[in-house]
Design a protein around this motif. Structure first.
Motif, short mmCIF file in Angstrom:
data_model
loop_
_atom_site.label_atom_id
_atom_site.label_comp_id
_atom_site.label_asym_id
_atom_site.label_seq_id
_atom_site.Cartn_x
_atom_site.Cartn_y
_atom_site.Cartn_z
N UNK A 98 0.85 -1.19 0.00
CA UNK A 98 0.00 0.00 0.00
C UNK A 98 0.88 1.24 0.00
N UNK A 99 0.57 2.19 -0.87
CA UNK A 99 1.34 3.43 -0.88
C UNK A 99 1.04 4.20 0.38
N UNK A 100 2.07 4.86 0.93
CA UNK A 100 1.87 5.58 2.18
C UNK A 100 1.37 7.00 1.95
N UNK A 101 1.33 7.43 0.72
CA UNK A 101 0.67 8.69 0.39
C UNK A 101 -0.42 8.29 -0.59
N UNK A 102 -1.65 8.56 -0.23
CA UNK A 102 -2.74 8.04 -1.04
C UNK A 102 -2.69 8.56 -2.48
N UNK A 103 -3.19 7.75 -3.40
CA UNK A 103 -3.19 8.14 -4.81
C UNK A 103 -4.02 9.41 -5.02
N UNK A 104 -5.06 9.58 -4.20
CA UNK A 104 -5.87 10.81 -4.31
C UNK A 104 -5.03 12.02 -3.96
N UNK A 105 -4.25 11.88 -2.91
CA UNK A 105 -3.37 12.96 -2.46
C UNK A 105 -2.39 13.32 -3.56
N UNK A 106 -1.73 12.32 -4.12
CA UNK A 106 -0.76 12.56 -5.19
C UNK A 106 -1.44 13.14 -6.43
N UNK B 195 -7.41 11.46 4.02
CA UNK B 195 -6.27 10.56 3.90
C UNK B 195 -5.99 9.86 5.22
N UNK B 196 -6.07 10.60 6.31
CA UNK B 196 -5.77 10.01 7.62
C UNK B 196 -6.85 9.03 8.06
N UNK B 197 -8.07 9.27 7.66
CA UNK B 197 -9.14 8.32 7.97
C UNK B 197 -8.95 7.02 7.20
N UNK B 198 -8.52 7.15 5.94
CA UNK B 198 -8.33 5.98 5.09
C UNK B 198 -7.04 5.23 5.39
N UNK C 174 2.54 9.29 8.20
CA UNK C 174 3.32 9.92 9.27
C UNK C 174 2.70 11.22 9.75
N UNK C 175 2.18 12.01 8.83
CA UNK C 175 1.65 13.30 9.27
C UNK C 175 0.38 13.16 10.10
N UNK C 176 -0.26 12.00 10.01
CA UNK C 176 -1.46 11.79 10.82
C UNK C 176 -1.14 11.72 12.31
N UNK C 177 0.12 11.43 12.62
CA UNK C 177 0.52 11.34 14.03
C UNK C 177 0.49 12.70 14.73
N UNK C 178 0.46 13.77 13.92
CA UNK C 178 0.45 15.10 14.51
C UNK C 178 -0.97 15.65 14.71
N UNK C 179 -1.96 14.84 14.33
CA UNK C 179 -3.35 15.26 14.50
C UNK C 179 -3.65 15.45 15.99
N UNK C 180 -4.38 16.49 16.43
CA UNK C 180 -5.07 17.48 15.60
C UNK C 180 -4.25 18.76 15.39
#
Length: 230
Positions: A1-9, A45-48, A53-59
């Protein structure tokens, strides 16, 4: 699985087509701003994929920083000749690229959010000057790291390597690190092949020192040609 979603890219590539992601765009990151719906894209992206890595800084996400990271990630993935940057980003390969190596090393926000898919980092043969690039060690999942043929100096952050449990290949050869007698007896040195430290400046080598003295007595010019000047 790509760690940056295809939608994001896809969004990033739509905003900045890969053919336009030249060095001038990367250097002008301070003038770029995320689109109005970028925050929503990040949340989705973070929900999916909560492993991003950037999801760790939420919120407390720095949206501007994440946006700049995504631009650099797209560009670096392409520069490293990964086969399909939308779906795969398995290596950072900027060896023999002295004109851009220092630039990418300076983007600490990229290494902070280093994609979990990256397993190899090669920044060799660029003659980059500076202290050990600690930021690359944020990519704790990597299996290979090559920093050889540069001009890195100072101490090697041995303790920081303890987090790189998957690292099996390391090359710090031909650099200007601080010499340390303790290093050759440490678990860090024993963990890797001695070839990882050839002319790194970090290993105290009595034989090399004796050889240097002998050559100096015969001809001081030979010494300069046989040893890297740090």
């Amino acid at each position: 699985m790509a760690t940056i979603s295809s939608t994001f890219y896809t969004i990033i590539l739509w905003l900045y087509p890969i053919t336009l992601l030249c060095s001038t765009v990367v250097e002008d990151l301070k003038n770029l701003h995320p689109p109005p719906d970028f925050n929503t894209t990040i949340m989705n992206n973070c929900q999916n994929n909560p492993s991003l890595r950037y999801c760790n800084s939420y919120p407390y996400m720095n949206i501007d920083e994440i946006f700049k990271y995504s631009i650099v990630a797209s560009h670096l993935c392409n520069e490293s000749k990964n086969p399909n940057c939308v779906e795969s980003f398995d290596k950072v390969d900027i060896r023999n690229r002295p004109n851009i190596a220092s630039l990418y090393l300076s983007f600490d926000f990229f290494w902070k959010y280093c994609p979990l898919s990256i397993v190899s980092i090669d920044i060799s043969n660029n003659y980059v000057k500076g202290s050990f690039p600690n930021d690359v060690l944020h990519c704790t999942q990597i299996k290979g790291l090559d920093l050889s043929m540069n001009e890195f100096f100072g101490e090697i952050p041995i303790q920081s390597f303890s987090l790189l449990t998957n690292l099996t290949f390391l090359n710090l050869s031909y650099n200007c690190f601080s010499e340390s007698e303790e290093l050759s007896d440490s678990e860090f040195f024993k963990r890797f092949s001695p070839s990882s430290f050839i002319d790194s400046g970090a290993i105290f080598d009595h034989k090399k020192f004796t050889l240097k003295v002998i050559f100096y007595q015969e001809s001081s010019k030979k010494v300069g040609s046989l040893h890297q000047q740090c």
